[in-house]
Design an enzyme around this catalytic site. Structure first.
Site, PDB file in Angstrom:
ATOM      1  N   GLU A 267       0.814  -1.210   0.000  1.00 34.62           N
ATOM      2  CA  GLU A 267       0.000   0.000   0.000  1.00 34.62           C
ATOM      3  C   GLU A 267       0.850   1.262   0.000  1.00 34.62           C
ATOM      4  O   GLU A 267       0.402   2.324  -0.435  1.00 34.62           O
ATOM      5  CB  GLU A 267      -0.930  -0.014   1.218  1.00 34.62           C
ATOM      6  CG  GLU A 267      -2.127   0.899   1.079  1.00 34.62           C
ATOM      7  CD  GLU A 267      -3.175   0.652   2.137  1.00 34.62           C
ATOM      8  OE1 GLU A 267      -4.368   0.592   1.786  1.00 34.62           O
ATOM      9  OE2 GLU A 267      -2.812   0.514   3.330  1.00 34.62           O
ATOM     10  N   HIS A 293       7.988 -26.365  -0.129  1.00 29.13           N
ATOM     11  CA  HIS A 293       7.342 -27.419  -0.915  1.00 29.13           C
ATOM     12  C   HIS A 293       6.337 -26.849  -1.902  1.00 29.13           C
ATOM     13  O   HIS A 293       5.502 -27.589  -2.428  1.00 29.13           O
ATOM     14  CB  HIS A 293       6.659 -28.414   0.036  1.00 29.13           C
ATOM     15  CG  HIS A 293       7.612 -29.090   0.970  1.00 29.13           C
ATOM     16  ND1 HIS A 293       8.226 -30.292   0.672  1.00 29.13           N
ATOM     17  CD2 HIS A 293       8.089 -28.714   2.179  1.00 29.13           C
ATOM     18  CE1 HIS A 293       9.022 -30.635   1.669  1.00 29.13           C
ATOM     19  NE2 HIS A 293       8.964 -29.691   2.601  1.00 29.13           N
ATOM     20  N   LYS A 408     -13.199   2.057  -2.443  1.00 32.23           N
ATOM     21  CA  LYS A 408     -14.207   2.426  -1.450  1.00 32.23           C
ATOM     22  C   LYS A 408     -15.334   3.228  -2.097  1.00 32.23           C
ATOM     23  O   LYS A 408     -16.517   3.039  -1.790  1.00 32.23           O
ATOM     24  CB  LYS A 408     -13.559   3.242  -0.329  1.00 32.23           C
ATOM     25  CG  LYS A 408     -12.585   2.454   0.543  1.00 32.23           C
ATOM     26  CD  LYS A 408     -11.954   3.369   1.586  1.00 32.23           C
ATOM     27  CE  LYS A 408     -10.946   2.618   2.439  1.00 32.23           C
ATOM     28  NZ  LYS A 408     -10.281   3.498   3.442  1.00 32.23           N
TER      29      LYS A 408
END
Length: 419
Positions: A267, A293, A408
């Protein structure tokens, strides 16, 4: 102690880059525009304020409270979870529960673990109107039938910006509130009221966390942590060829630290810079030995566009041994018999690091001698300073998040459209 080992040495061409970035941070600090630099010291005073309130509040003094429910998301949650995860196995404390996502199954599950009579609810939102946080807060009020104008109001704490809509709400019900400094952004706020209040009330040694951070930030501006400048310069000068930064943490307790780093890094640095270029370093958090893995194959033989930071714990303070047992047909695993699991996971970390070095992948490492509060304070401020340095070198505004704000706005428009 924290030990830093890296091969990120800047050449002469990046000296000016380092000095300019350091000057930028010094200017931010001296002007007071960016406030997280001061939190390790200023939050010490906050401990006295919490104690003063605590002593007056019989709800907590009579030890009725067993659970603390934190309602917050992103910067209002991730740093707290990181510290809590690292210290949870070492410290007796009130149990912390996290409401941080608008996932109905998780909300329902967390609600089922709580009772009103023994829970303190802490609502954290810098803006005061974070949609996930306030929606969950409404749900908590309804589920527990909280009457905020009565004694139930003493079960709710609010942490927000002074004057925010949540602050005004708290005032209207006479709820206790702690304010976030206006010059401290959410993802840089864990050492402010955001983290200090819930962690201190839960029973953690916050003072030592702040002392560790304070020591590191003073050393940095005193030019005693030059490795940080070199590391930032490497990232910035190789942002095009090595745009992916991997944190490979060798302990489950470090997983939430990696999640905090991913938010802080992504961010803060993924931006359009002043030259109009799209820049940033994509953060990836891995846990060893599990991700050996899975993702390790991509790092070694995939595109050579990654740098890797290994984080491990030298002393787990746990001597669990691999039993000296030989099982038929799988005797080839006996070479680790009698070894502690701590020694095994650290050997796996070292072997993985060497395998990357042999494939010319840039690596560095951070080692905790053991987990304790001062080390945690140092690693928090270390990554905050590193983020600010790289942001200055990439010529971005490290402290805004216009891409998030756009989402938003679209969410609001969506719900307005469906009504």
């Amino acid at each position: 102690m924290l030990h830093f080992d890296h091969e990120f040495y800047s050449d002469q061409d990046t000296v000016a880059l380092m000095e300019d970035a350091l000057a930028s941070l010094e200017q931010e600090k001296e002007s007071g525009r960016i406030g997280y630099y001061f939190l390790p010291g200023s939050s010490m005073d906050l401990l006295d304020e919490i104690d003063s309130w605590h002593q007056k509040e019989s709800l907590l003094m009579d030890q009725e409270i067993e659970n603390i429910a934190l309602i917050g998301i992103g910067g209002s949650s991730l740093g707290i979870k990181a510290i809590h995860s690292l210290l949870d196995h070492k410290t007796r404390h009130k149990k912390l529960h996290f409401f941080e996502n608008s996932d109905p199954l998780n909300i329902t599950k967390t609600l089922s673990q709580l009772e009103k009579k023994n829970t303190l609810f802490i609502v954290v939102s810098k803006s005061g109107s974070t949609i996930e946080t306030i929606s969950i807060f409404k749900t908590v009020i309804a589920h527990f039938d909280l009457k905020l104008e009565s004694k139930d109001g003493s079960r709710v704490l609010v942490i927000t910006d002074a004057g925010s809509v949540l602050s005004r709400f708290a005032d209207s019900y006479h709820l206790k509130q702690f304010n976030i400094p206006a010059n401290v952004g959410g993802r840089f706020s864990v050492l402010s009221t955001v983290g200090v209040v819930p962690l201190y009330l839960a029973g953690y040694d916050v003072k030592s966390i702040l002392q560790g951070a304070d020591e590191f930030v003073k050393n940095f501006f005193g030019r005693k942590e030059e490795h940080l400048l070199h590391k930032a310069a490497y990232y910035a000068s190789h942002a095009q060829s090595k745009p992916i930064n991997v944190m490979f943490s060798y302990a489950n307790e470090l997983e939430n630290l990696t999640k905090w780093y991913v938010q802080l890094w992504g961010e803060s640095l993924g931006k359009v810079n002043v030259e109009g270029e799209h820049v940033g370093l994509t953060p990836i958090g891995l846990i060893g030995a599990v991700d050996q893995h899975s993702f390790l194959q991509l790092i070694i033989e995939g595109p050579p566009n990654k740098s890797v930071t290994f984080i491990n714990i030298n002393d787990f303070e746990n001597d669990l041994l691999i039993p000296d047992i030989s099982l038929p047909h799988i005797e080839k695993t006996d070479f680790v018999n009698g070894t502690t699991f701590g020694a095994l996971i650290n050997a796996q970390c070292l072997a993985t690091k060497k395998s990357l070095q042999q494939n010319s992948i840039p690596v560095d490492s951070i080692t905790f001698d053991r987990i304790h509060e001062r080390n945690i304070g140092k690693i928090i401020i270390y990554y905050e300073l590193l983020t600010s340095l790289v942001g200055a070198m990439l010529h971005v505004n490290t402290y805004d998040q216009p891409g998030v704000e756009q989402g938003k706005k679209l969410l609001y428009e969506y719900f307005q459209g469906v009504r």
